[in-house]
Design a protein around this motif. Structure first.
Motif, PDB file in Angstrom:
ATOM      1  N   MET A  40     -24.096  20.155  -3.795  1.00  0.00           N
ATOM      2  CA  MET A  40     -25.439  21.075  -3.432  1.00  0.00           C
ATOM      3  C   MET A  40     -26.236  20.641  -2.067  1.00  0.00           C
ATOM      4  O   MET A  40     -26.378  19.626  -2.927  1.00  0.00           O
ATOM      5  CB  MET A  40     -25.776  22.122  -4.129  1.00  0.00           C
ATOM      6  CG  MET A  40     -24.414  22.830  -4.863  1.00  0.00           C
ATOM      7  SD  MET A  40     -24.708  23.770  -6.264  1.00  0.00           S
ATOM      8  CE  MET A  40     -26.234  24.805  -5.545  1.00  0.00           C
ATOM      9  N   PHE A  41     -26.688  20.444  -1.579  1.00  0.00           N
ATOM     10  CA  PHE A  41     -27.976  20.616  -0.538  1.00  0.00           C
ATOM     11  C   PHE A  41     -29.352  21.363  -1.476  1.00  0.00           C
ATOM     12  O   PHE A  41     -29.063  22.859  -1.249  1.00  0.00           O
ATOM     13  CB  PHE A  41     -27.763  20.317   0.950  1.00  0.00           C
ATOM     14  CG  PHE A  41     -26.725  19.886   1.110  1.00  0.00           C
ATOM     15  CD1 PHE A  41     -27.082  17.814   1.746  1.00  0.00           C
ATOM     16  CD2 PHE A  41     -25.340  20.037   1.437  1.00  0.00           C
ATOM     17  CE1 PHE A  41     -25.900  16.884   1.993  1.00  0.00           C
ATOM     18  CE2 PHE A  41     -24.535  18.967   1.578  1.00  0.00           C
ATOM     19  CZ  PHE A  41     -24.544  17.566   1.902  1.00  0.00           C
ATOM     20  N   PRO A  42     -30.602  20.526  -0.664  1.00  0.00           N
ATOM     21  CA  PRO A  42     -32.032  21.008  -1.525  1.00  0.00           C
ATOM     22  C   PRO A  42     -31.944  22.419  -0.373  1.00  0.00           C
ATOM     23  O   PRO A  42     -31.456  21.627   0.671  1.00  0.00           O
ATOM     24  CB  PRO A  42     -32.666  19.696  -1.872  1.00  0.00           C
ATOM     25  CG  PRO A  42     -31.718  18.809  -1.577  1.00  0.00           C
ATOM     26  CD  PRO A  42     -30.468  19.036  -1.527  1.00  0.00           C
ATOM     27  N   GLY A  43     -32.199  23.328   0.004  1.00  0.00           N
ATOM     28  CA  GLY A  43     -33.069  24.325   1.206  1.00  0.00           C
ATOM     29  C   GLY A  43     -31.374  24.891   1.414  1.00  0.00           C
ATOM     30  O   GLY A  43     -31.868  25.302   2.197  1.00  0.00           O
ATOM     31  N   GLU A  44     -31.014  25.164   0.393  1.00  0.00           N
ATOM     32  CA  GLU A  44     -30.164  25.299   0.968  1.00  0.00           C
ATOM     33  C   GLU A  44     -28.256  27.087  -0.172  1.00  0.00           C
ATOM     34  O   GLU A  44     -28.714  26.346  -1.039  1.00  0.00           O
ATOM     35  CB  GLU A  44     -28.176  24.390   1.491  1.00  0.00           C
ATOM     36  CG  GLU A  44     -27.651  24.963   2.591  1.00  0.00           C
ATOM     37  CD  GLU A  44     -26.899  23.582   3.144  1.00  0.00           C
ATOM     38  OE1 GLU A  44     -26.780  22.782   3.977  1.00  0.00           O
ATOM     39  OE2 GLU A  44     -26.163  23.711   2.051  1.00  0.00           O
ATOM     40  N   VAL A  45     -28.279  28.060   1.152  1.00  0.00           N
ATOM     41  CA  VAL A  45     -27.812  28.864   0.038  1.00  0.00           C
ATOM     42  C   VAL A  45     -26.014  28.178   0.434  1.00  0.00           C
ATOM     43  O   VAL A  45     -26.534  28.526   1.398  1.00  0.00           O
ATOM     44  CB  VAL A  45     -27.907  30.293   0.090  1.00  0.00           C
ATOM     45  CG1 VAL A  45     -27.110  31.276  -0.546  1.00  0.00           C
ATOM     46  CG2 VAL A  45     -29.232  30.486  -0.558  1.00  0.00           C
ATOM     47  N   HIS A  46     -25.320  28.432  -1.174  1.00  0.00           N
ATOM     48  CA  HIS A  46     -24.281  27.712  -1.118  1.00  0.00           C
ATOM     49  C   HIS A  46     -22.852  28.738  -1.696  1.00  0.00           C
ATOM     50  O   HIS A  46     -23.287  28.846  -2.805  1.00  0.00           O
ATOM     51  CB  HIS A  46     -23.989  25.829  -1.832  1.00  0.00           C
ATOM     52  CG  HIS A  46     -22.444  25.643  -1.648  1.00  0.00           C
ATOM     53  ND1 HIS A  46     -22.616  24.424  -0.972  1.00  0.00           N
ATOM     54  CD2 HIS A  46     -21.714  26.408  -2.008  1.00  0.00           C
ATOM     55  CE1 HIS A  46     -21.231  23.702  -1.413  1.00  0.00           C
ATOM     56  NE2 HIS A  46     -20.066  25.037  -0.780  1.00  0.00           N
ATOM     57  N   ARG A 194     -34.677  38.364   0.100  1.00  0.00           N
ATOM     58  CA  ARG A 194     -35.904  37.613   0.262  1.00  0.00           C
ATOM     59  C   ARG A 194     -36.276  36.890  -0.504  1.00  0.00           C
ATOM     60  O   ARG A 194     -37.011  36.301  -0.683  1.00  0.00           O
ATOM     61  CB  ARG A 194     -36.825  39.225   0.163  1.00  0.00           C
ATOM     62  CG  ARG A 194     -38.106  39.131   0.247  1.00  0.00           C
ATOM     63  CD  ARG A 194     -39.421  39.547   0.284  1.00  0.00           C
ATOM     64  NE  ARG A 194     -39.296  40.533  -0.853  1.00  0.00           N
ATOM     65  CZ  ARG A 194     -40.275  39.730  -2.233  1.00  0.00           C
ATOM     66  NH1 ARG A 194     -40.309  38.226  -1.396  1.00  0.00           N
ATOM     67  NH2 ARG A 194     -40.749  39.826  -3.330  1.00  0.00           N
ATOM     68  N   ILE A 195     -35.807  37.299  -2.045  1.00  0.00           N
ATOM     69  CA  ILE A 195     -36.775  35.781  -3.347  1.00  0.00           C
ATOM     70  C   ILE A 195     -35.157  34.525  -2.390  1.00  0.00           C
ATOM     71  O   ILE A 195     -36.124  33.496  -2.675  1.00  0.00           O
ATOM     72  CB  ILE A 195     -36.238  36.915  -4.129  1.00  0.00           C
ATOM     73  CG1 ILE A 195     -37.128  37.747  -4.632  1.00  0.00           C
ATOM     74  CG2 ILE A 195     -36.611  36.026  -5.334  1.00  0.00           C
ATOM     75  CD1 ILE A 195     -38.474  37.520  -4.825  1.00  0.00           C
ATOM     76  N   ILE A 196     -34.357  34.701  -2.674  1.00  0.00           N
ATOM     77  CA  ILE A 196     -33.499  34.504  -2.526  1.00  0.00           C
ATOM     78  C   ILE A 196     -34.115  33.332  -1.286  1.00  0.00           C
ATOM     79  O   ILE A 196     -34.324  31.916  -0.876  1.00  0.00           O
ATOM     80  CB  ILE A 196     -32.247  34.590  -2.558  1.00  0.00           C
ATOM     81  CG1 ILE A 196     -31.359  35.325  -3.617  1.00  0.00           C
ATOM     82  CG2 ILE A 196     -31.260  33.313  -1.760  1.00  0.00           C
ATOM     83  CD1 ILE A 196     -29.991  35.419  -3.202  1.00  0.00           C
ATOM     84  N   ARG A 197     -34.385  33.781  -0.481  1.00  0.00           N
ATOM     85  CA  ARG A 197     -34.794  33.004   0.996  1.00  0.00           C
ATOM     86  C   ARG A 197     -35.571  32.147   1.022  1.00  0.00           C
ATOM     87  O   ARG A 197     -35.982  31.248   1.627  1.00  0.00           O
ATOM     88  CB  ARG A 197     -34.672  33.996   2.192  1.00  0.00           C
ATOM     89  CG  ARG A 197     -33.976  34.168   2.741  1.00  0.00           C
ATOM     90  CD  ARG A 197     -33.410  35.049   4.485  1.00  0.00           C
ATOM     91  NE  ARG A 197     -32.305  35.573   4.609  1.00  0.00           N
ATOM     92  CZ  ARG A 197     -32.111  37.037   4.293  1.00  0.00           C
ATOM     93  NH1 ARG A 197     -32.542  37.903   3.470  1.00  0.00           N
ATOM     94  NH2 ARG A 197     -30.576  37.208   4.706  1.00  0.00           N
ATOM     95  N   SER A 198     -36.849  32.889   0.091  1.00  0.00           N
ATOM     96  CA  SER A 198     -38.334  31.644  -0.538  1.00  0.00           C
ATOM     97  C   SER A 198     -37.791  30.961  -1.170  1.00  0.00           C
ATOM     98  O   SER A 198     -38.499  29.847  -0.966  1.00  0.00           O
ATOM     99  CB  SER A 198     -38.503  32.723  -1.142  1.00  0.00           C
ATOM    100  OG  SER A 198     -39.961  32.856  -1.250  1.00  0.00           O
ATOM    101  N   LEU A 199     -37.133  31.255  -2.125  1.00  0.00           N
ATOM    102  CA  LEU A 199     -36.672  29.479  -2.942  1.00  0.00           C
ATOM    103  C   LEU A 199     -35.815  29.175  -2.292  1.00  0.00           C
ATOM    104  O   LEU A 199     -36.533  27.346  -2.210  1.00  0.00           O
ATOM    105  CB  LEU A 199     -35.452  30.295  -4.227  1.00  0.00           C
ATOM    106  CG  LEU A 199     -36.860  31.290  -4.737  1.00  0.00           C
ATOM    107  CD1 LEU A 199     -35.233  31.684  -6.162  1.00  0.00           C
ATOM    108  CD2 LEU A 199     -37.133  30.561  -5.623  1.00  0.00           C
ATOM    109  N   LYS A 200     -35.440  29.648  -1.366  1.00  0.00           N
ATOM    110  CA  LYS A 200     -34.789  27.941  -0.178  1.00  0.00           C
ATOM    111  C   LYS A 200     -35.724  27.784   0.284  1.00  0.00           C
ATOM    112  O   LYS A 200     -35.184  26.125   0.733  1.00  0.00           O
ATOM    113  CB  LYS A 200     -34.001  29.351   0.859  1.00  0.00           C
ATOM    114  CG  LYS A 200     -33.364  28.525   1.461  1.00  0.00           C
ATOM    115  CD  LYS A 200     -32.149  29.001   2.913  1.00  0.00           C
ATOM    116  CE  LYS A 200     -31.833  28.319   3.456  1.00  0.00           C
ATOM    117  NZ  LYS A 200     -31.134  29.668   4.699  1.00  0.00           N
TER     118      LYS A 200
END
Length: 525
Positions: A40-46, A194-200
């Motif tokens: 997994m990479f930082p700033g990515e949704v996997h 929306r929350i997921i994209r903010s955390l990403k």
């Protein structure tokens, strides 16, 4: 052969935050993971993809300290780690939000977010500061929620978001969301995304586990596919067509049929048995399955096809009275009914056999006889016990008819093989003489011989006028037994067509892409 397709790391994040290499885990008689790798990479949704039993949950539990690995390495932030408890994984920055919200509804929102990390003053919890800190976390996610309000006063969707707020309050570097949208409607999913994209954007690495393909393709940057405990490959989401993803999950090549959608549209024109037993109109349950139209004729086997989580079981549970519909209407033999309980469904001669025969089927401490007569006794009423002689006659007749082994009505069910346990469960429902028998994964986990016997029984029952709903992940089985096929995807019915010249390839194409047509053969009675 394992396809070790692995795209390059994104330029902005050349080093993975999580790297699991050659992970193997075995349980007695089962190799749950066989030398798999995952990163997994930082700033990515996997998204981790695979059918039931593919190894997804086992990998997550290995990463979060629930299971110990037999071999392989786990690297977090460039350092090799070995977690022996979930607390160690959490302290290292790995947080998990499960499908079932694991919070305390009798406490406030702030108490749930700060649980175990409450600020203190003179040895006591500083409630004002705790609420202020919780409010700061919530506002960081764009959530306007009163930290002092009782958790139970909020919807399940908001509770899910509060669980995420708690998870990131430990400075999470990795956030694992296990089926977070299973009970959410479209608007609630949009808020979660929306929350997921903010955390990403904040650099958190997010593992999004879901069976809903539309959602995966909307939110995920990267996909890893497992099958039967092995790695199939890692892909950038835009580079993998949905139909190819389904093929990799199931392990079959798919040929897209150009005329498939046209066939579905034209299916309504074809006639069927005019004798309707059940007709559903707009039958649905919020958070479980979107409204479905469905018609089941007498003597008809209707096969349900779709990936795990597609809504196939949820429809079956509504038809069997296990769950209560909150929309639509159900007509049984021409009369409108509302099924509120399984017993009420039995009174209408509808029997439901669960996919989970362990927790919702057999009672393994009881005998074969006791299990067979259980539903009949419940339908009859507990104050009118079935005479012992009649119980013995019923048990002996079904033991012989279904070839249950050992042929001993006094045998304890837990000592029987899986196939024979399934036969005992079928005998229970056949004893109530149903007009509609709903079978959810009746041959899963049993041997080939028992599977063939159950399939022959289904055909025989339909020939004698019984209606059957047949759900199976094995598409060949659905095609072999069904007069008509209903295809489910992402909680919706996407196709309903007669079983004429349908192939596994064409079914897989529908499961992956859907028909795009709301009309269906089964609703034209």
């Amino acid at each position: 052969m394992t396809e070790l397709t692995r795209p390059p790391a994104p330029e902005a994040h050349p080093a993975p935050i999580v790297e699991m290499t050659d992970i193997s885990i075995s349980f007695p008689g089962v190799k749950a993971l066989d030398g798999v790798s995952f990163r997994m990479f930082p700033g990515e949704v996997h998204s981790l993809m695979g059918e039931n039993g593919a190894g997804k949950s086992t990998l997550i539990k290995a990463l979060t300290g629930v299971y110990q690995i037999d071999s392989g390495t786990i690297v977090l932030g460039g350092e090799q780690v070995s977690f022996h408890t979930t607390a160690q994984a959490q302290d290292a920055g790995i947080s998990t939000v499960y499908q079932e919200v694991n919070l305390l509804p009798n406490l406030s929102v702030a108490e749930n977010i700060m649980l175990g990390r409450e600020p203190r003053r003179f040895g006591a919890i500083d409630t004002r500061r705790m609420r202020a800190q919780a409010r700061e976390v919530l506002e960081g996610l764009g959530l306007d929620i009163d930290p002092g309000s009782l958790l139970a006063s909020h919807s399940l969707a908001l509770q899910q978001l509060i669980a995420i707020a708690r998870a990131i309050n430990i400075d999470a570097r990795v956030l694992i969301l296990d089926e977070p949208t299973s009970s959410l409607d479209a608007d609630e999913v949009a808020e979660l995304f929306r929350i997921i994209r903010s955390l990403k954007d904040d650099g958190v690495a997010i593992l999004f586990v879901s069976h809903f393909l539309d959602q995966v393709y909307e939110i995920a940057d990267r996909l890893t596919v497992f099958r039967n405990g092995r790695l199939v490959g890692e892909y950038l989401t835009p580079d993998l067509l949905r139909i190819d993803l389904v093929q990799k999950m199931i392990g079959k090549e798919i040929s897209t049929l150009e005329d498939l959608e046209q066939r579905v549209r034209e299916a309504d024109a074809e006639g069927g048995d005019p004798t309707v037993f059940v007709r559903a109109r707009g039958l649905g349950r919020k958070g479980a399955v979107n409204p479905v139209d469905l018609t089941i004729h007498e003597g008809e086997v209707v096969g349900f096809a779709g990936l795990l989580g597609s809504g196939r079981t949820e429809v079956a549970r509504l038809l069997g009275g296990i769950d209560r519909a909150d929309s639509g209407e159900l007509t049984i033999r021409g009369a409108q009914e509302k099924l509120r309980t399984p017993r009420q469904a039995l009174s209408e001669r509808i029997a439901y056999s669960s996919e989970n025969r362990r927790s919702e089927g057999i009672v393994d401490e009881l005998t074969v006889r006791d299990n067979i007569v259980l539903a009949l006794q419940a339908d009859r009423g507990w104050f009118r016990p079935i005479p012992k002689k009649r119980q013995d006659e019923l048990a002996d007749s079904y033991i012989q008819a279904l070839n249950i082994r050992p042929a001993n009505k006094d045998a304890i069910v837990r000592n029987l093989s899986g196939g024979n346990q399934q036969k005992v469960l079928l005998a229970r429902w056949l004893a109530v003489a149903p007009r509609l028998l709903i079978l959810d994964e009746p041959t899963r986990g049993i041997d080939i011989g028992a599977k063939a016997e159950i399939q022959k029984l289904v055909v025989s029952l339909a020939e004698n006028g019984m209606s059957v709903v047949y759900i199976s992940a094995e598409l060949e089985e659905v095609l072999r037994l069904s007069h008509r096929i209903v295809v489910m995807r992402d909680r919706e019915k996407v196709a309903d067509l007669p079983n004429e010249d349908i192939t596994v390839d064409s079914l897989l194409a529908l499961i992956a892409e859907g028909s795009g047509d709301e009309e269906s053969t089964g609703d034209a009675a």
